[in-house]
Design a protein around this motif. Structure first.
Motif, short mmCIF file in Angstrom:
data_model
loop_
_atom_site.label_atom_id
_atom_site.label_comp_id
_atom_site.label_asym_id
_atom_site.label_seq_id
_atom_site.Cartn_x
_atom_site.Cartn_y
_atom_site.Cartn_z
N VAL A 1 0.74 -1.13 -0.04
CA VAL A 1 0.00 -0.16 -0.15
C VAL A 1 0.67 1.16 0.31
CG1 VAL A 1 -1.81 1.04 1.30
CG2 VAL A 1 -1.92 -0.94 1.33
N LEU A 2 0.97 2.12 -1.27
CA LEU A 2 1.66 3.14 -1.28
C LEU A 2 0.74 4.37 -1.78
CD1 LEU A 2 3.72 2.05 -3.82
CD2 LEU A 2 4.29 1.90 -1.15
N PRO A 3 1.08 5.86 -0.72
CA PRO A 3 1.00 6.99 -1.04
C PRO A 3 0.46 7.58 -2.71
CG PRO A 3 3.04 7.33 0.08
CD PRO A 3 2.59 5.54 -0.05
N ASP A 4 -0.65 7.44 -2.86
CA ASP A 4 -0.86 8.61 -3.95
C ASP A 4 -0.93 10.06 -3.53
OD1 ASP A 4 -0.86 9.06 -7.06
OD2 ASP A 4 -3.52 7.91 -6.87
N ILE A 5 -0.69 10.55 -3.14
CA ILE A 5 -0.45 12.21 -2.67
C ILE A 5 -1.30 12.71 -4.42
CG2 ILE A 5 0.37 14.01 -2.18
CD1 ILE A 5 0.48 12.41 -0.33
N ARG A 6 -0.86 12.33 -5.14
CA ARG A 6 -1.29 13.45 -6.45
C ARG A 6 -2.94 12.97 -7.06
NH1 ARG A 6 2.16 17.12 -7.49
NH2 ARG A 6 4.42 16.72 -6.97
N ALA A 7 -2.77 11.62 -6.62
CA ALA A 7 -3.88 11.23 -7.03
C ALA A 7 -4.18 10.79 -8.83
CB ALA A 7 -4.93 12.02 -6.46
N LYS A 8 -3.46 10.17 -9.05
CA LYS A 8 -2.92 10.35 -10.70
C LYS A 8 -2.59 8.58 -11.16
CE LYS A 8 -1.89 14.69 -11.59
NZ LYS A 8 -1.67 15.91 -12.56
N ALA A 9 -2.06 7.72 -9.89
CA ALA A 9 -1.95 6.46 -10.46
C ALA A 9 -3.43 5.40 -10.98
CB ALA A 9 -1.74 5.83 -8.77
N PRO A 10 -2.93 4.69 -11.75
CA PRO A 10 -3.81 3.62 -12.62
C PRO A 10 -4.51 2.81 -11.07
CG PRO A 10 -1.28 3.21 -13.28
CD PRO A 10 -1.35 4.66 -12.08
N GLY A 11 -5.60 2.33 -11.31
CA GLY A 11 -6.85 1.67 -10.46
C GLY A 11 -7.51 2.20 -9.29
N ALA B 1 -4.14 4.01 13.50
CA ALA B 1 -4.81 2.84 12.71
C ALA B 1 -4.22 1.93 12.32
CB ALA B 1 -5.40 3.44 11.49
N ILE B 2 -2.50 1.95 11.94
CA ILE B 2 -1.64 1.22 11.91
C ILE B 2 -1.63 -0.81 12.31
CG2 ILE B 2 0.93 0.24 10.53
CD1 ILE B 2 0.49 3.17 9.24
N ALA B 3 -1.10 0.62 13.75
CA ALA B 3 -0.76 -0.11 14.69
C ALA B 3 -1.80 -1.58 15.65
CB ALA B 3 -0.31 0.45 16.20
N LYS B 4 -3.02 -1.23 14.70
CA LYS B 4 -4.16 -1.41 15.51
C LYS B 4 -4.84 -2.41 14.40
CE LYS B 4 -5.44 1.93 19.27
NZ LYS B 4 -7.01 2.72 19.45
N GLY B 5 -4.45 -2.45 13.80
CA GLY B 5 -4.77 -3.31 12.19
C GLY B 5 -6.26 -2.48 11.70
N ASP C 1 5.70 0.08 7.91
CA ASP C 1 5.52 0.61 8.40
C ASP C 1 6.08 1.82 8.48
OD1 ASP C 1 5.26 -1.09 10.40
OD2 ASP C 1 7.23 -1.99 9.95
N ALA C 2 6.48 2.33 7.45
CA ALA C 2 6.75 4.23 6.51
C ALA C 2 5.67 4.68 6.50
CB ALA C 2 8.13 3.65 5.65
N LEU C 3 4.66 4.13 5.95
CA LEU C 3 3.66 5.05 5.34
C LEU C 3 3.36 6.31 5.84
CD1 LEU C 3 1.60 4.59 3.10
CD2 LEU C 3 -0.04 3.44 4.45
N PRO C 4 2.73 6.42 7.06
CA PRO C 4 3.08 7.50 7.72
C PRO C 4 4.44 8.19 6.70
CG PRO C 4 2.44 6.31 9.66
CD PRO C 4 3.34 5.28 8.37
N ALA C 5 5.36 8.34 7.32
CA ALA C 5 6.18 8.91 7.36
C ALA C 5 6.61 9.23 5.57
CB ALA C 5 7.52 8.59 7.27
N MET C 6 5.82 8.02 4.76
CA MET C 6 5.77 8.24 3.36
C MET C 6 4.88 9.52 2.79
SD MET C 6 6.44 4.24 1.81
CE MET C 6 6.01 4.42 0.82
N ILE C 7 3.57 9.18 3.57
CA ILE C 7 2.45 10.32 3.36
C ILE C 7 2.87 11.60 3.16
CG2 ILE C 7 0.43 11.17 4.04
CD1 ILE C 7 -0.30 8.42 4.16
#
Length: 219
Positions: free
Chosen positions: A29-39, A54-58, A77-83
């Motif tokens: 699961v990856l951030p799509d900041i510009r909302a342009k990724a396909p699918g 929310a990540i820690a609790k599943g 785990d790095a998703l929040p920092a990536m965003i």
């Protein structure tokens, strides 16, 4: 775009104020900041602290599984920092574009004059700007806007002068004055997204036309 629903809270909002998540080729699961990724994508509208919880609790993984109708998703785990990094980059990229389009001014003296003339639509300060310099320009802004005695002031960005200088290709950018209304609206949006995610919003960003409340949280 129409409104989207946060998969964690169920709240609906303009997609410009939400963050789209997309699934990579290996299920990550990856951030799509510009909302342009396909699918397909799923939208979240919570701050970083709430997302980490929310990540820690599943809860995020469960919400994503329902949104994508798939159970083999990998939440990094790095998703929040990536965003956060993506939102900060989007803001800096926007500042760079506005600078190249000559929609803004830098340099305290130029900004002071423009503020007092009423030409400044948005005033920004670096996170490490001196308080005295901020106060002087904030006062000039109030003078030009005939708002003396109010709390009208510039926005202190969650970005330091080094990052601003690199993004704009200029030396020692500490203060920025936006002189175009449309550019100011674009930057308010980028600033609002980052500040909301960091939990330190200081000014509501400009919004577009309200959209249908029937839009799904996936798209």
């Amino acid at each position: 775009m129409t409104e989207r629903k946060c998969i964690l809270t169920g709240d609906r909002a303009d997609p410009d104020m939400l963050i789209r998540l997309a699934v990579g080729p290996e299920g990550q699961v990856l951030p799509d900041i510009r909302a342009k990724a396909p699918g397909r994508g799923a939208w979240i509208g919570v701050d970083r602290v709430a997302l980490e919880a929310a990540i820690a609790k599943g809860k995020l993984k469960g919400a994503l599984a329902r949104a994508f109708k798939a159970g083999d998703l990998h939440v990094l785990d790095a998703l929040p920092a990536m965003i956060e990094d993506g939102l900060r980059k989007a803001l800096l990229d926007r500042l760079g574009l506005e600078a190249r389009a000559s929609m803004l001014l830098t340099g305290s003296e130029k900004i002071d004059v423009a503020c007092r003339k009423g030409d400044v639509k948005l005033l920004l300060h670096a996170s490490d700007a001196a308080a005295d310099g901020n106060r002087k320009l904030d006062q000039a802004l109030r003078v030009g806007q005939e708002a003396e005695g109010t709390d009208l002031a510039g926005i202190t960005l969650p970005v330091d002068r080094n990052a601003l200088s690199m993004a704009m290709g200029r030396d020692n950018v500490v203060h920025i004055a936006i002189t175009d209304s449309r550019a100011a609206a674009r930057l308010r949006g980028a600033i609002g997204r980052l500040e909301s995610y960091l939990g330190c919003a200081t000014e509501a960003p400009a919004h577009g036309e309200p959209a249908s409340a029937d839009a799904p949280g996936v798209g």
